[in-house]
Design an enzyme around this catalytic site. Structure first.
Site, PDB file in Angstrom:
ATOM      1  N   HIS A   5       0.832  -1.208   0.000  1.00 55.32           N
ATOM      2  CA  HIS A   5       0.000   0.000   0.000  1.00 55.32           C
ATOM      3  C   HIS A   5       0.871   1.264   0.000  1.00 55.32           C
ATOM      4  O   HIS A   5       0.533   2.260  -0.660  1.00 55.32           O
ATOM      5  CB  HIS A   5      -0.902  -0.031   1.234  1.00 55.32           C
ATOM      6  CG  HIS A   5      -1.752   1.176   1.414  1.00 55.32           C
ATOM      7  ND1 HIS A   5      -1.460   2.144   2.346  1.00 55.32           N
ATOM      8  CD2 HIS A   5      -2.877   1.591   0.768  1.00 55.32           C
ATOM      9  CE1 HIS A   5      -2.373   3.098   2.279  1.00 55.32           C
ATOM     10  NE2 HIS A   5      -3.248   2.787   1.334  1.00 55.32           N
ATOM     11  N   GLU A  21       2.052   1.908  -3.470  1.00 58.23           N
ATOM     12  CA  GLU A  21       0.948   2.469  -4.264  1.00 58.23           C
ATOM     13  C   GLU A  21       0.894   3.987  -4.106  1.00 58.23           C
ATOM     14  O   GLU A  21       0.765   4.734  -5.083  1.00 58.23           O
ATOM     15  CB  GLU A  21      -0.377   1.845  -3.813  1.00 58.23           C
ATOM     16  CG  GLU A  21      -1.605   2.417  -4.501  1.00 58.23           C
ATOM     17  CD  GLU A  21      -2.813   2.522  -3.592  1.00 58.23           C
ATOM     18  OE1 GLU A  21      -3.448   3.604  -3.584  1.00 58.23           O
ATOM     19  OE2 GLU A  21      -3.120   1.545  -2.891  1.00 58.23           O
ATOM     20  N   HIS A  22       1.020   4.469  -2.861  1.00 59.62           N
ATOM     21  CA  HIS A  22       1.024   5.911  -2.614  1.00 59.62           C
ATOM     22  C   HIS A  22       2.227   6.587  -3.267  1.00 59.62           C
ATOM     23  O   HIS A  22       2.102   7.662  -3.862  1.00 59.62           O
ATOM     24  CB  HIS A  22       1.052   6.174  -1.102  1.00 59.62           C
ATOM     25  CG  HIS A  22      -0.292   6.155  -0.457  1.00 59.62           C
ATOM     26  ND1 HIS A  22      -0.846   7.243   0.171  1.00 59.62           N
ATOM     27  CD2 HIS A  22      -1.212   5.164  -0.343  1.00 59.62           C
ATOM     28  CE1 HIS A  22      -2.047   6.938   0.658  1.00 59.62           C
ATOM     29  NE2 HIS A  22      -2.280   5.667   0.366  1.00 59.62           N
ATOM     30  N   GLU A  29      -4.420   7.944   7.442  1.00 61.71           N
ATOM     31  CA  GLU A  29      -5.399   7.047   6.808  1.00 61.71           C
ATOM     32  C   GLU A  29      -5.728   5.885   7.739  1.00 61.71           C
ATOM     33  O   GLU A  29      -6.893   5.487   7.874  1.00 61.71           O
ATOM     34  CB  GLU A  29      -4.843   6.532   5.480  1.00 61.71           C
ATOM     35  CG  GLU A  29      -5.815   5.661   4.700  1.00 61.71           C
ATOM     36  CD  GLU A  29      -5.216   5.130   3.397  1.00 61.71           C
ATOM     37  OE1 GLU A  29      -5.925   4.368   2.707  1.00 61.71           O
ATOM     38  OE2 GLU A  29      -4.060   5.462   3.074  1.00 61.71           O
TER      39      GLU A  29
END
Length: 413
Positions: free
Chosen positions: A46, A49-50, A126
Site C-alpha cells: 500500500h 501504491e502511494h 489514513e
C-alpha cells in the site's frame, strides 16, 4: 469477446473492444498485495501504491493528477490483500496520455526521501481514519483473528509501528522484486483497436525487464474467535464470518453467490427482511463474500443500538441454523439467479467495472470467462451444489465474531 497478447518481456495484455462507447478504462495489475508481506514490512504494498503518485523523472505529483484531471478523466489506484491496481478512465481520444502516465509511474517513479516521510504521515492518518470507522474496525479486527498468525489477517495499510520502519531501501527492494512485467497484467475495456493499443503499450513498456518471481500462496487456516472492543460510539457494530470457498472453485463460487443473495446480499434477503423489516432491530444488515486464492469467507455485518445486540446476534445465528437445516427452495434459487444475472449485466455498462473484472480474474485466477460463460455458470447452479456449499459453509463450529461498541461488558452473548 476478449483478446489476449503476451509481450516478449512476459507482460500480459487483455482487452475487450466496445466500439459503441466513447471511453476507455485501462489498469495495470500487479500480483503483489498485503498477503505476501510479513510483519516487518506490513503495509509496504500500500505504501508503494502511494509513492507512485508522488512524482517521476518526468512529472511532479501535481502533473500526474492535473494531466488527467484537465482532460475530465480519472486516475486512481488501490491495494488489496492479493494485488495492486493502477488505473485510468478517459475519453477514447486521450488514452495515449493515460498509457504514458501509467508507464511513467511504473518505470520512472523517484521514491524521493522527503516524499516518503510526508507520505508515511499521510498513511498513518489514513490508518487512524479507518480506526475511527466502527464498521472497518470491526472487520479488520475480525480478519486479524480468524486468520491469526497468517499474513492474510494483516491490515492492508499496516501498523503504525511497521510503517515507521519502512525506508526507501525496503520499498525499492520490494518494488524491484514484484513490479516486473511477468508478474503483471494490463487490462483494457472500451473503444479502441486491440492491435493498435498493443503497439502503444509495447512501445512504452518494452524497457521493463523480466525477472524470476516466486510467490507461494498457502491456504490460510480459518480460526473461530469471539472478541469485543469497547469504543465510545452510538451504535454497536457486529461483524461475523463463516469459512467459505476459495476463488478457484468455480462451481462452488457461483453457488455461493446464489446463496449469499438469498441469505443477506440484497434488500429482499432473509437477514434484511426478517431482522430489519419484520423486527425493526437494525438499519444496516448484510452479508458479503471475500474470496481469495485457496480460501474464502462469508461475512455478516449489522449495526444496532446496544439494547438490541443480543436479539440481533441470536436472530443471525437462528438464520444460519435455518439455512443449514432447510437449505434454499427452488423458487429462491431461481429468483437469486435472475437477480445475479441482472446485476451482472447492468455492471457491463461501465468500462471501468469491465476492466476491473477481467484484470482481477486473469491476474488471480489465470483465466477470464466471457459474458455468455458467466451467465451460463449462474444458470447451471443446481440445488445439489447449493446444498453441498451450505453444508460446507454454514457451520457454527467455524464462526468468527467481533463486536465494537460501548459498555459491551453489560451484554451477555
Amino acid at each position: 469477446m476478449y483478446k489476449k497478447h503476451v509481450l516478449e518481456n512476459g507482460l500480459t495484455i487483455i482487452g475487450e473492444e466496445i466500439p459503441y462507447v466513447k471511453s476507455i478504462s485501462l489498469g495495470i495489475w500487479i500480483n503483489a498485495g498485503s498477503r505476501i508481506e510479513d510483519e516487518e514490512i506490513s503495509g509496504i504494498s500500500h505504501f508503494i501504491e502511494h509513492m507512485l503518485f508522488k512524482g517521476t523523472k518526468n512529472r511532479t505529483s501535481k502533473q500526474i493528477a492535473s494531466e488527467i484531471d484537465n482532460l475530465g478523466g480519472q486516475i486512481n489506484a488501490f491495494t488489496s490483500k492479493e494485488c495492486t491496481c493502477y488505473y485510468v478512465k478517459l475519453l477514447d481520444s486521450h488514452i495515449d496520455i493515460g498509457i504514458d502516465i501509467l508507464s511513467d509511474m511504473i518505470l520512472n517513479s523517484k521514491f524521493n526521501e522527503d516524499d516518503l516521510d510526508k507520505e508515511r504521515s499521510v498513511i498513518i492518518e489514513e490508518l487512524k481514519m479507518y480506526e475511527d470507522s466502527p464498521e472497518d474496525l470491526a472487520y479488520d479486527l475480525l480478519t486479524e483473528n480468524i486468520y491469526k498468525n497468517d499474513t492474510l489477517g494483516m491490515n492492508i495499510i499496516g501498523t503504525e509501528e511497521s510503517l515507521k520502519k519502512l525506508n526507501r531501501e525496503k520499498l525499492l527492494d520490494y518494488f524491484n522484486k514484484y513490479y516486473v512485467p511477468n508478474n503483471s497484467v494490463i487490462a483494457i475495456s472500451g473503444n479502441f483497436n486491440f492491435n493498435e493499443i498493443i503497439n502503444k503499450i509495447e512501445e512504452k513498456f518494452k524497457g521493463w525487464k523480466k525477472k524470476s518471481v516466486n510467490i507461494d500462496i498457502k491456504k490460510a487456516e480459518f480460526k473461530s474467535c469471539f472478541l469485543t472492543k469497547n469504543k465510545d460510539i452510538e451504535q454497536v457494530n457486529l461483524a461475523m464470518s463463516l469459512e467459505a470457498v476459495p476463488l478457484e472453485n468455480d462451481e462452488e463460487v457461483y453457488a455461493l453467490a446464489v446463496i449469499n443473495t438469498v441469505f443477506g446480499g440484497s434488500i429482499s434477503s432473509r437477514l434484511f427482511q426478517k431482522i430489519r423489516e419484520e423486527k425493526g432491530l437494525v438499519y444496516s444488515i448484510y452479508s458479503s463474500q471475500s474470496l481469495y486464492r485457496k480460501c474464502g469467507e462469508l461475512g455478516i455485518f449489522a449495526s444496532m443500538s446496544n439494547e438490541h445486540l443480543e436479539e440481533v446476534y441470536e436472530s443471525i445465528i437462528e438464520e444460519i441454523k435455518i439455512m443449514k437445516k432447510d437449505y434454499l427452495t427452488e423458487q429462491e434459487i431461481k429468483e437469486s439467479k435472475e437477480q445475479l444475472k441482472g446485476s451482472y449485466i447492468l455492471g457491463l455498462e461501465s468500462t471501468s467495472s469491465r476492466m476491473m473484472s477481467i484484470g482481477r480474474s486473469l491476474l488471480l485466477n489465470n483465466k477470464v470467462e466471457s459474458t455468455d460463460d458467466i451467465l451460463k455458470s449462474i444458470d447451471n447452479v443446481d440445488r445439489e451444489t447449493v446444498k453441498k456449499v451450505i453444508d460446507k459453509i454454514f457451520n457454527l463450529n467455524k464462526l468468527g465474531v467481533c463486536i465494537v461498541g460501548r459498555d459491551l461488558e453489560e451484554n451477555k452473548l
